[in-house]
Design an enzyme around this catalytic site. Sequence first.
Site, PDB file in Angstrom:
ATOM      1  N   VAL A 213       0.844  -1.270  -0.058  1.00 39.66           N
ATOM      2  CA  VAL A 213      -0.032  -0.123  -0.010  1.00 39.66           C
ATOM      3  C   VAL A 213       0.794   1.074   0.051  1.00 39.66           C
ATOM      4  O   VAL A 213       1.789   1.180   0.895  1.00 39.66           O
ATOM      5  CB  VAL A 213      -1.020   0.046   1.116  1.00 39.66           C
ATOM      6  CG1 VAL A 213      -1.712   1.465   1.275  1.00 39.66           C
ATOM      7  CG2 VAL A 213      -1.786  -1.322   1.207  1.00 39.66           C
ATOM      8  N   CYS A 214       0.488   2.158  -0.769  1.00 41.76           N
ATOM      9  CA  CYS A 214       1.552   3.477  -0.886  1.00 41.76           C
ATOM     10  C   CYS A 214       0.450   4.562  -0.634  1.00 41.76           C
ATOM     11  O   CYS A 214      -0.404   5.069  -1.538  1.00 41.76           O
ATOM     12  CB  CYS A 214       1.934   3.705  -2.310  1.00 41.76           C
ATOM     13  SG  CYS A 214       2.645   5.047  -2.532  1.00 41.76           S
ATOM     14  N   ILE A 215       0.320   5.187   0.781  1.00 44.87           N
ATOM     15  CA  ILE A 215      -0.263   6.130   0.985  1.00 44.87           C
ATOM     16  C   ILE A 215       0.641   7.034   1.868  1.00 44.87           C
ATOM     17  O   ILE A 215       1.485   6.468   2.687  1.00 44.87           O
ATOM     18  CB  ILE A 215      -1.692   5.713   1.749  1.00 44.87           C
ATOM     19  CG1 ILE A 215      -1.416   5.006   3.080  1.00 44.87           C
ATOM     20  CG2 ILE A 215      -2.616   5.288   1.097  1.00 44.87           C
ATOM     21  CD1 ILE A 215      -2.800   4.683   3.822  1.00 44.87           C
TER      22      ILE A 215
END
Length: 145
Positions: free
Chosen positions: A88-90
């Site tokens: 996940v890329c946040i």
Amino acid sequence: MASQASLLLQKQLKDLCKNPVDGFSAGLVDENNIFEWSVTIIGPPDTLYEGGFFNAIMSFPPNYPNSPPTVKFTSEIWHPNVYPDGRVCISILHPPGDDPNGYELASERWMPVHTVESIVLSIISMLSSPNDESPANVEAAVSDS
């Protein structure tokens, strides 16, 4: 002696068991390892993911909460902010401080006040409204628009 990180994670796990949050469930992958959590996110209503169940692993560093965990979907998921390998890329999962690339404000990045709950709620929010500005999965971002 238990580390500050493991004590904090035990407390967060206990809180989530006592007060479950709508939209996800969380527990340990292995009860002997407080640093590896299994999370199941229920696809948010009115999204492509509605009704789906998405499993992910949250891995916490030994210096948590000073550094963010990594979150990786083990279920297949097609999303602009999820790398093809499931990571996940946040913003809130990026290391604290200023963004070397200048895309994010320090206030959008990891802060020790974040909890498992706030991280997972951010991921649910990400599922509802992807950020196409800095996609991790360019193909998903392009096909989405």
